[in-house]
Design a protein around this motif. Structure first.
Motif, PDB file in Angstrom:
ATOM      1  N   LYS A 144      38.042 125.651 -23.587  1.00 39.24           N
ATOM      2  CA  LYS A 144      37.494 125.703 -24.950  1.00 39.24           C
ATOM      3  C   LYS A 144      38.219 126.769 -25.788  1.00 39.24           C
ATOM      4  O   LYS A 144      38.584 126.521 -26.948  1.00 39.24           O
ATOM      5  CB  LYS A 144      35.995 126.024 -24.899  1.00 39.24           C
ATOM      6  CG  LYS A 144      35.112 124.831 -24.533  1.00 39.24           C
ATOM      7  CD  LYS A 144      35.045 123.833 -25.682  1.00 39.24           C
ATOM      8  CE  LYS A 144      34.065 122.706 -25.443  1.00 39.24           C
ATOM      9  NZ  LYS A 144      32.681 123.103 -25.622  1.00 39.24           N
ATOM     10  N   VAL A 145      38.414 127.949 -25.215  1.00 37.14           N
ATOM     11  CA  VAL A 145      39.064 129.037 -25.963  1.00 37.14           C
ATOM     12  C   VAL A 145      40.511 128.680 -26.282  1.00 37.14           C
ATOM     13  O   VAL A 145      40.991 128.903 -27.403  1.00 37.14           O
ATOM     14  CB  VAL A 145      38.989 130.362 -25.166  1.00 37.14           C
ATOM     15  CG1 VAL A 145      39.830 131.442 -25.840  1.00 37.14           C
ATOM     16  CG2 VAL A 145      37.541 130.832 -25.058  1.00 37.14           C
ATOM     17  N   ASP A 150      34.490 126.549 -30.031  1.00 41.13           N
ATOM     18  CA  ASP A 150      33.389 127.447 -29.717  1.00 41.13           C
ATOM     19  C   ASP A 150      33.075 127.346 -28.217  1.00 41.13           C
ATOM     20  O   ASP A 150      32.906 126.247 -27.675  1.00 41.13           O
ATOM     21  CB  ASP A 150      32.150 127.062 -30.524  1.00 41.13           C
ATOM     22  CG  ASP A 150      30.977 127.970 -30.225  1.00 41.13           C
ATOM     23  OD1 ASP A 150      30.898 129.038 -30.837  1.00 41.13           O
ATOM     24  OD2 ASP A 150      30.153 127.606 -29.364  1.00 41.13           O
ATOM     25  N   ALA A 151      32.983 128.507 -27.551  1.00 41.68           N
ATOM     26  CA  ALA A 151      32.765 128.516 -26.098  1.00 41.68           C
ATOM     27  C   ALA A 151      31.531 129.322 -25.721  1.00 41.68           C
ATOM     28  O   ALA A 151      31.438 129.819 -24.597  1.00 41.68           O
ATOM     29  CB  ALA A 151      34.003 129.081 -25.398  1.00 41.68           C
ATOM     30  N   VAL A 152      30.584 129.431 -26.641  1.00 40.11           N
ATOM     31  CA  VAL A 152      29.385 130.234 -26.384  1.00 40.11           C
ATOM     32  C   VAL A 152      28.603 129.693 -25.190  1.00 40.11           C
ATOM     33  O   VAL A 152      28.199 130.447 -24.295  1.00 40.11           O
ATOM     34  CB  VAL A 152      28.490 130.288 -27.643  1.00 40.11           C
ATOM     35  CG1 VAL A 152      27.136 130.889 -27.308  1.00 40.11           C
ATOM     36  CG2 VAL A 152      29.163 131.119 -28.726  1.00 40.11           C
ATOM     37  N   ASN A 195      39.471 137.921 -31.602  1.00 40.33           N
ATOM     38  CA  ASN A 195      40.262 137.817 -30.378  1.00 40.33           C
ATOM     39  C   ASN A 195      39.410 138.014 -29.122  1.00 40.33           C
ATOM     40  O   ASN A 195      39.936 138.032 -28.009  1.00 40.33           O
ATOM     41  CB  ASN A 195      41.388 138.864 -30.396  1.00 40.33           C
ATOM     42  CG  ASN A 195      42.508 138.517 -29.446  1.00 40.33           C
ATOM     43  OD1 ASN A 195      42.925 137.366 -29.369  1.00 40.33           O
ATOM     44  ND2 ASN A 195      42.977 139.511 -28.690  1.00 40.33           N
ATOM     45  N   ARG A 196      38.094 138.141 -29.300  1.00 40.64           N
ATOM     46  CA  ARG A 196      37.227 138.467 -28.163  1.00 40.64           C
ATOM     47  C   ARG A 196      37.248 137.379 -27.091  1.00 40.64           C
ATOM     48  O   ARG A 196      37.207 137.672 -25.895  1.00 40.64           O
ATOM     49  CB  ARG A 196      35.791 138.685 -28.660  1.00 40.64           C
ATOM     50  CG  ARG A 196      34.794 139.046 -27.575  1.00 40.64           C
ATOM     51  CD  ARG A 196      35.202 140.298 -26.826  1.00 40.64           C
ATOM     52  NE  ARG A 196      34.369 140.518 -25.657  1.00 40.64           N
ATOM     53  CZ  ARG A 196      34.786 141.062 -24.521  1.00 40.64           C
ATOM     54  NH1 ARG A 196      36.037 141.445 -24.398  1.00 40.64           N
ATOM     55  NH2 ARG A 196      33.975 141.224 -23.511  1.00 40.64           N
ATOM     56  N   ALA A 200      37.968 137.962 -23.201  1.00 42.28           N
ATOM     57  CA  ALA A 200      36.925 137.630 -22.230  1.00 42.28           C
ATOM     58  C   ALA A 200      37.458 136.731 -21.120  1.00 42.28           C
ATOM     59  O   ALA A 200      36.984 136.799 -19.977  1.00 42.28           O
ATOM     60  CB  ALA A 200      35.750 136.955 -22.930  1.00 42.28           C
ATOM     61  N   MET A 201      38.450 135.890 -21.441  1.00 44.86           N
ATOM     62  CA  MET A 201      39.042 135.019 -20.414  1.00 44.86           C
ATOM     63  C   MET A 201      39.572 135.846 -19.258  1.00 44.86           C
ATOM     64  O   MET A 201      39.292 135.557 -18.084  1.00 44.86           O
ATOM     65  CB  MET A 201      40.192 134.188 -21.002  1.00 44.86           C
ATOM     66  CG  MET A 201      39.757 132.894 -21.640  1.00 44.86           C
ATOM     67  SD  MET A 201      41.114 131.681 -21.729  1.00 44.86           S
ATOM     68  CE  MET A 201      42.314 132.539 -22.702  1.00 44.86           C
TER      69      MET A 201
END
Length: 240
Positions: A144-145, A150-152, A195-196, A200-201
């Motif tokens: 998703k990223v 959106d990857a919430v 860029n979060r 996070a990846m």
């Protein structure tokens, strides 16, 4: 009173979620005696139609009330009110409704320490199946990223997979209660930078690697590093 004082006196409008409204209505039915301890609730579908909400909201309300022991569900007899006294039920319902979900810093702090220990336990107790499910959740987030989507939900699912691997159902239940309100605050307040997701990846992969290696210390440290930024921001908002 000058304009500045008036502005300070104005309180923000509190918007209740459909879940809270359902809990409020159930509280009203219980405290007025229309629903008594031992009584069975109408089916999910019937409640959803009567309340004019989606079944997912009814399911979430029932899950919260089950977590606090106020409702019990049996495959044979359905969902019914627990055997607690009306006074006990009313008191706990009020606490659930007034739960500090708007105290963002408290939510973040609770999540921080809980998830560090969840990661440690997951590293010790995870099975090969848990590991495969966690790998899949991390891959879904990465996809998703990388596609700028959106990857919430995928992010939340990673943390739930870790909680599930602890083999302690309370971790999973607590996260299910905390994460939706935390995520809502993060999105509404635009706390995370653009860029979060990419950052996070890499952090997810560090956590995954530590759990794969069954290294509890590394898993706890990786989770702490993953959540450190949001904890720091929330503490700064409190002035701590």
């Amino acid at each position: 009173m000058d304009t500045a004082d008036i502005i300070q006196s104005i309180k923000s409008i509190e918007v209740e979620s459909p879940t809270d409204k359902i809990i409020q209505q159930l509280k009203q039915l219980i405290t007025t005696g229309q629903l008594k301890p031992g009584d069975r609730l109408p089916a999910e579908r019937v409640l959803a139609e009567r309340l004019g909400v989606g079944r997912s909201y009814v399911r979430e309300a029932i899950r919260k009330l089950e977590f606090f022991g106020l409702l019990k569900t049996s495959p044979q007899s359905g969902t019914y009110v627990s055997g607690y006294s009306i006074k006990m039920i009313e008191g706990v319902l009020t606490d659930i409704i007034n739960f500090n979900k708007d105290d963002f810093s408290a939510l973040i702090e609770a999540r921080y320490y809980m998830e560090i220990n969840a990661a440690r336990l997951a590293a010790i107790r995870r099975t090969d199946e848990d590991l495969e499910l966690l790998r899949s959740a991390v891959a879904d987030y990465d996809n998703k990223v990388n596609n700028k989507q959106d990857a919430v939900q995928e992010d939340m699912f990673i943390h739930l997979r870790i909680a599930n691997a602890t083999k302690n159902s309370v971790f999973e239940s607590m996260l299910l209660m905390l994460l939706p309100d935390i995520i809502k605050n993060i999105i509404d307040q635009k706390i995370c930078g653009d860029n979060r997701g990419v950052q996070a990846m890499a952090e997810h992969h560090e956590i995954l690697q530590a759990i794969e290696n069954k290294d509890a210390d590394a898993a706890g440290a990786a989770m702490a590093a993953h959540l450190d930024d949001i904890l720091r921001i929330s503490m700064e908002k409190k002035g701590w």
